[in-house]
Design a protein around this motif. Structure first.
Motif, PDB file in Angstrom:
ATOM      1  N   ASN A 105       0.823  -1.209   0.000  1.00 27.15           N
ATOM      2  CA  ASN A 105       0.000   0.000   0.000  1.00 27.15           C
ATOM      3  C   ASN A 105       0.858   1.260   0.000  1.00 27.15           C
ATOM      4  OD1 ASN A 105      -2.704   1.150   0.127  1.00 27.15           O
ATOM      5  ND2 ASN A 105      -2.146   1.840   2.173  1.00 27.15           N
ATOM      6  N   TRP A 106       2.084   1.151   0.493  1.00 27.87           N
ATOM      7  CA  TRP A 106       3.010   2.285   0.524  1.00 27.87           C
ATOM      8  C   TRP A 106       3.685   2.471  -0.837  1.00 27.87           C
ATOM      9  CZ3 TRP A 106       7.987   2.449   4.045  1.00 27.87           C
ATOM     10  CH2 TRP A 106       8.615   3.714   3.895  1.00 27.87           C
TER      11      TRP A 106
ATOM     12  N   SER B 294      -5.467  -8.362  -1.963  1.00 20.07           N
ATOM     13  CA  SER B 294      -6.200  -7.469  -1.066  1.00 20.07           C
ATOM     14  C   SER B 294      -6.026  -6.014  -1.475  1.00 20.07           C
ATOM     15  CB  SER B 294      -5.728  -7.673   0.377  1.00 20.07           C
ATOM     16  OG  SER B 294      -5.967  -9.004   0.810  1.00 20.07           O
ATOM     17  N   ILE B 295      -4.790  -5.616  -1.776  1.00 20.81           N
ATOM     18  CA  ILE B 295      -4.533  -4.234  -2.185  1.00 20.81           C
ATOM     19  C   ILE B 295      -5.166  -3.952  -3.548  1.00 20.81           C
ATOM     20  CG2 ILE B 295      -2.747  -2.555  -2.756  1.00 20.81           C
ATOM     21  CD1 ILE B 295      -2.978  -3.201   0.216  1.00 20.81           C
TER      22      ILE B 295
ATOM     23  N   ALA C 106      -9.669  -2.043  -7.869  1.00 18.15           N
ATOM     24  CA  ALA C 106     -10.216  -2.721  -9.042  1.00 18.15           C
ATOM     25  C   ALA C 106     -11.664  -2.304  -9.296  1.00 18.15           C
ATOM     26  CB  ALA C 106     -10.139  -4.232  -8.853  1.00 18.15           C
ATOM     27  N   PRO C 107     -12.073  -2.243 -10.568  1.00 19.40           N
ATOM     28  CA  PRO C 107     -13.475  -1.966 -10.894  1.00 19.40           C
ATOM     29  C   PRO C 107     -14.363  -3.144 -10.526  1.00 19.40           C
ATOM     30  CG  PRO C 107     -12.218  -2.428 -12.893  1.00 19.40           C
ATOM     31  CD  PRO C 107     -11.229  -2.357 -11.774  1.00 19.40           C
TER      32      PRO C 107
ATOM     33  N   PRO D 293      -5.571  -0.863   4.860  1.00 23.93           N
ATOM     34  CA  PRO D 293      -4.989  -2.212   4.791  1.00 23.93           C
ATOM     35  C   PRO D 293      -4.376  -2.667   6.107  1.00 23.93           C
ATOM     36  CG  PRO D 293      -4.422  -0.961   2.826  1.00 23.93           C
ATOM     37  CD  PRO D 293      -5.084   0.005   3.756  1.00 23.93           C
ATOM     38  N   ALA D 294      -3.716  -1.757   6.823  1.00 21.02           N
ATOM     39  CA  ALA D 294      -3.084  -2.150   8.087  1.00 21.02           C
ATOM     40  C   ALA D 294      -4.119  -2.629   9.099  1.00 21.02           C
ATOM     41  CB  ALA D 294      -2.280  -0.976   8.651  1.00 21.02           C
TER      42      ALA D 294
END
Length: 298
Positions: free
Chosen positions: A59-60, A116-117, A122-123, A193-194
């Motif tokens: 995510n970073w 997950s990210i 995503a559409p 996410p965390a």
């Protein structure tokens, strides 16, 4: 779901669901199930708890990524330490580790983090239940095909299926898939996410508690201490607050891009209202000035 009036999924939605189903269910869950045949369960549990680290880093480093806060980093590290204490070195397997099994476990954890990210951007359909159903359908088909190709069907012995195994399968179907996975898919849309990834730290503690209640397994001082460390880690992660820069802002009034606060020039009154539409990313912060209306677009 279609009978209740839920909109029909588009082709691009099915493509996203197939990608996520492959990453989460085929490679993620399927990889863990396969690897646990050769890797000690303690080591498998430890490697799976690297998912929060992967999710935070991905995510970073992604485009328009969000740098984790100090409390999030500390919480992830502390959670991993708590799981190590909970498992204990004696349960990690003292002998040589099956290399392929360990590699598959690491790949499965990374795949789960990537999926997950990706699912956050995503559409996909607006309905969380439709999203969950599509992902499980695509992932289930892929798992069924992989099992057929690997010859698992020939090894299935129906006469050895007991009532206990059927009840276990029903429990996993209802609570593991319909309830837990649906909640996970929804949380990926509305939280960071965390925070979502803390399940990987909590699961071992829940397993120990269930073993104590239903199987009479003892609670040792090490177990209680490890649980306290993990709970502390989850508290650190969930209490982290930060101002993230959204992927795109659609403003009805001028706004300062540096602070995401409405400009005061030319506006009168003590309360300044700012309407912000956030596309593709959550804004996890409270505004000190004005009120912000958040809309997370799929």
């Amino acid at each position: 779901l279609r009978a209740t009036g839920t909109a029909r999924p588009q082709r691009i939605h099915w493509r996203s669901a197939a990608i996520i189903g492959a990453l989460l269910l085929l490679i993620g869950n399927g990889g863990v199930c396969w690897a646990e045949q050769t890797v000690p369960s303690g080591l498998a549990a430890l490697l799976v708890t690297t998912v929060p680290i992967g999710m935070v880093l991905l995510n970073w480093f992604r485009r328009e990524g969000v740098r984790p806060g100090i409390m999030e980093i500390g919480g992830v590290v502390l959670g991993l330490l708590g799981v190590i204490i909970l498992i204990g070195s004696e349960n990690l397997g003292g002998g040589p580790v099956h290399r392929m099994g360990a590699v598959v476990l690491i790949a499965a954890s990374l795949s789960w983090a990537i999926g997950s990210i990706y699912s956050r951007q995503a559409p996909l359909p607006q309905s969380p239940l439709m999203v969950t159903a599509m992902q499980m359908l695509c992932g289930g088909v892929l798992l069924l095909l992989s099992g057929a190709v690997s010859g698992e069907g020939a090894r299935l012995e129906l006469e050895n299926v007991s009532l206990r195994s059927l009840v276990s399968l029903g429990y996993l179907t209802v609570f593991g898939s319909l309830v837990a996975f649906s909640a996970y898919v929804w949380l990926l849309r509305v939280s960071t996410p965390a925070k979502v990834s803390t399940y990987a730290f909590v699961n071992p503690v829940v397993a120990v508690a269930l073993g104590f209640v239903f199987a009479g397994e003892p609670l040792t001082p090490r177990t209680i201490g490890a649980a306290a460390v993990i709970v502390t880690a989850v508290v650190l992660i969930t209490r982290q607050r930060r101002l993230t820069t959204p992927a795109a802002l659609v403003l009805s009034r001028p706004c300062d891009r540096q602070t995401s606060r409405p400009r005061r020039e030319g506006l009168s009154g003590s309360t300044v209202e700012s309407r912000v539409k956030i596309v593709g990313q959550e804004l996890d912060s409270d505004f000190a000035v004005g009120r912000c209306e958040r809309q997370i677009a799929a």
